[in-house]
Design an enzyme around this catalytic site. Sequence first.
Site, short mmCIF file in Angstrom:
data_model
loop_
_atom_site.label_atom_id
_atom_site.label_comp_id
_atom_site.label_asym_id
_atom_site.label_seq_id
_atom_site.Cartn_x
_atom_site.Cartn_y
_atom_site.Cartn_z
N GLU A 16 0.93 -1.05 0.03
CA GLU A 16 -0.09 0.09 0.01
C GLU A 16 0.76 1.14 0.03
OE1 GLU A 16 -2.11 -0.11 3.75
OE2 GLU A 16 -2.79 -2.25 3.45
N LYS A 60 2.35 4.68 1.50
CA LYS A 60 2.43 5.20 2.89
C LYS A 60 1.97 6.44 2.84
CE LYS A 60 5.35 5.10 7.05
NZ LYS A 60 5.13 6.40 7.36
N ASP A 93 1.15 10.21 3.68
CA ASP A 93 1.86 11.12 4.83
C ASP A 93 1.08 12.09 5.17
OD1 ASP A 93 3.79 12.37 6.19
OD2 ASP A 93 4.96 13.56 4.57
N TYR A 106 -6.84 2.11 6.31
CA TYR A 106 -5.93 0.83 5.95
C TYR A 106 -5.74 -0.12 6.96
CZ TYR A 106 -2.76 4.20 8.21
OH TYR A 106 -1.99 5.13 9.22
N LYS A 163 10.66 3.11 2.79
CA LYS A 163 10.58 4.74 2.41
C LYS A 163 11.39 5.12 1.38
CE LYS A 163 9.56 7.00 5.91
NZ LYS A 163 9.93 7.09 7.31
N CYS A 188 13.40 45.24 11.84
CA CYS A 188 12.62 44.73 10.81
C CYS A 188 12.88 45.19 9.40
CB CYS A 188 11.18 45.03 11.39
SG CYS A 188 9.91 44.60 10.33
N CYS A 216 9.58 47.72 8.37
CA CYS A 216 9.49 48.98 9.15
C CYS A 216 10.62 49.42 9.94
CB CYS A 216 8.15 48.92 10.09
SG CYS A 216 8.46 47.96 11.53
N CYS A 247 9.45 41.54 15.11
CA CYS A 247 9.45 42.73 14.88
C CYS A 247 8.47 43.53 16.05
CB CYS A 247 8.67 43.17 13.80
SG CYS A 247 8.19 44.86 13.54
N CYS A 272 4.20 48.51 11.76
CA CYS A 272 4.48 47.75 10.60
C CYS A 272 3.50 47.44 9.59
CB CYS A 272 5.29 46.44 11.36
SG CYS A 272 6.25 45.55 10.13
S1 IVH Z 1 -0.34 0.52 8.94
C1 IVH Z 1 1.09 -1.08 13.38
N1 IVH Z 1 -0.65 1.55 6.75
O1 IVH Z 1 2.81 5.32 8.98
C2 IVH Z 1 1.21 0.12 12.56
N2 IVH Z 1 0.16 2.78 8.15
O2 IVH Z 1 5.09 4.86 10.46
C3 IVH Z 1 -0.06 -0.01 11.45
N3 IVH Z 1 0.66 5.10 7.64
O3 IVH Z 1 1.44 5.47 12.41
C4 IVH Z 1 -0.03 1.03 10.66
N4 IVH Z 1 -0.04 4.79 5.35
O4 IVH Z 1 0.27 6.87 10.43
C5 IVH Z 1 -0.03 1.74 7.74
N5 IVH Z 1 -0.89 2.35 4.54
C6 IVH Z 1 -0.53 2.46 5.90
C7 IVH Z 1 -0.27 3.57 6.09
C8 IVH Z 1 0.39 3.87 7.39
C9 IVH Z 1 0.86 5.80 6.38
C10 IVH Z 1 1.38 5.91 8.81
C11 IVH Z 1 0.78 5.61 9.76
C12 IVH Z 1 1.57 5.00 10.98
C13 IVH Z 1 2.77 5.37 10.37
C14 IVH Z 1 4.00 4.23 10.74
#
Ligand code: IVH
Length: 703
Positions: A130, A132, A134, A242, A330, A424, A427, A442, A448
Amino acid sequence: MAAKRKTQTEVSDLTRAQAKVELMRLALEIEQHNESYYNEDSPTVSDAAYDALRQRVETIEGRFPGLVTRESPSQKVGAAPSGRFAKVTHAVPMLSLGNAFSDEDVTDFIDRVRRFLKLPADEMPAVVAEPKIDGLSLSLRYEGGELVTGATRGDGFVGEDVTANVRTIADIPHKLKGRNVPEICEIRGEVYILGRDFIGFNKRAEKAGIQAAANPRNFAAGSLRQKDVSVTASRPLKFFAYTWGAMSAMPSKTQSGMLEWIGKAGFVTNPLTQRCESVDELLAFYRNIGTERANLGYDIDGVVYKIDRLDWQERLGFAGRAPRWAVAHKFAAEQATTVLEKIDIQVGRTGALTPVARLKPVTVGGVVVSNATLHNADEIERKDIREGDTVIVQRAGDVIPQVVAIVEDKRPKSAKPYKFPDTCPVCGSHVVSEEGEVVRRCTGAMICPAQATERLKHFVSRLAFDIDGLGDKQIQEFYEAGIVMSPVDIFTLEKRDARSSKKLADREGYGETSVRNLFASIDARRRIALHRLIFALGIRHVGEGNAKLLARHYATIDSFRESMIAAGKGHDSESPNEAWQDLDSIGGVGEVVAEAVVEFFAEKRNVKALDELLKEIEVLPAEQAKTDSPVAGRTVVFTGALTKFTRDEAKAGAERLGAKVAGSVSKKTDYVVAGEDAGSKLTKAKELGVAVLTEDEWLKLIG
Ligand code: IVH
């Protein structure tokens, strides 16, 4: 003037009496920060500084447990990890993931799983891959199919209760779909925001003079953690589900099956998710997503691999805080090398000075970058960043690129250490930084241009000059038209309009009547209470409460003005002068506040702007709190529906007589004045044996 301050007394050196005063001061300061965080959607201190204040309260209370009161910030229900939301203990902890950075790390992960499960060397466990996301993770608890709680991850064990906020997110169902929904379901996933929505918000924020967000993740987190739910509702937050937490029954035996069920229950799951049966497939997925990354529309920082079979997940379990059955692969942060041509200083609406690196344009991960944030003066010094340096810039999920490091051997001989300005750039006012804060600000609050519209809006706001017909919109418009650039301009508006050939009444949206009304409401505020004026000045940390304390102490504007100027002339020397000591001794006014007021008056142009304003208005002296009244020094709480006076009148009247008006009943309350239908406060007063008065009895008491 460089602000030098008394260093904070060690808690171990405090006497009990000092500790008591210090706790009151801290409570007030924390309360003020809470206010600006909740109501103004913009924290006035860094989280670290805020936490330090709370920490100090706890340390002092640890030493003097007898000083703990119900009103203490440490006792308030809702003191969550950050102290801003109620706590929620997760039924199943929300843990984190181990990382893989290379192809080899991924092979190792699969090998470890195989060994742990004692699978033959040629058997590949199926894995779900999946993206990940952010964003920030969220746990949603459903009971009987109904959403009951939404909680942030917090420290993984205890998070913050954001249920009301979560209900405003369109991707999150209030009710689960389908028959046979397990009685208890905790669905977990990531709150995020689309890149285009983030950029759109920042563009609008810039125009409106609101603080822009640093990156989509921060923006999503800030939007979710709003006390005012309507703010969250106005932000286009999205959610990918997820995983899950506590479940009273499992609808499937595999990760992929669970995702399918979660989708059917009404959630959005990530469409790129793929079930893979070989390491090669995993790596192809990773590379594929990596190339598509810039086109997804939302930020991801890698991919997550999860063993598909849930019975295997169970057997694998956890090692420390990370599951053995999953790993995050990552993406490397995207970096490039370029020349830093110049360091510019931007001034934000609150006066914060932020250094920005102007770069020779360079492509980083498919995006052309010509600016990067340098955060603050400390950061520049720590990395010894100089104009002319060759630097490594990075985009790691963040839309705002950062300067990671300099390339030393490419430094031109002529490059000089960067000197952060002490005035600043907008101003010219002097710049200060507060203790424990890296941000430099400032001090030209009144003058300002970078802060002007924000200050003007504050100046006319309800608790300040409260001018009817002059709201945020009109201020913005008048400022842009060059009609109102500083507070005094409001009061000279009519005079100038009479002489001008471009009449206000001819402006779109205005007419003779509305302009006449506007001038009348401005005139109505030419006589103003001292505390309102002090509040209106927009001095950092001076909220309504501090403005009142200052007004009551100094009584007249002349005395206040003179004393503040005098206090500034000696407070940073070894033996602070009388005026500073006097200011510092006002009960309830902390040192941070005192500093801020003195810095404001140390800036001559603020004083000039104030003096110009004073020519146009009349400042009413503050009534001195009576010390001989029957309620002087007593604490009173008003509750229920009052019929003889409004709540504000009652409060003002009591304060004039020297009483303290509190919002909640405690052992320290002397009187509770109960109107009709008084509820829990009345009950509590009775429990604690606090004197309860009717409105008439109160009036009789105060004569
Ligand atoms: S599974 C037991 N799936 O990544 C951990 N996490 O680095 C279960 N995150 O805290 C997490 N996408 O906030 C999972 N497809 C995904 C994710 C995901 C983003 C984040 C999540 C987690 C962090 C861990």
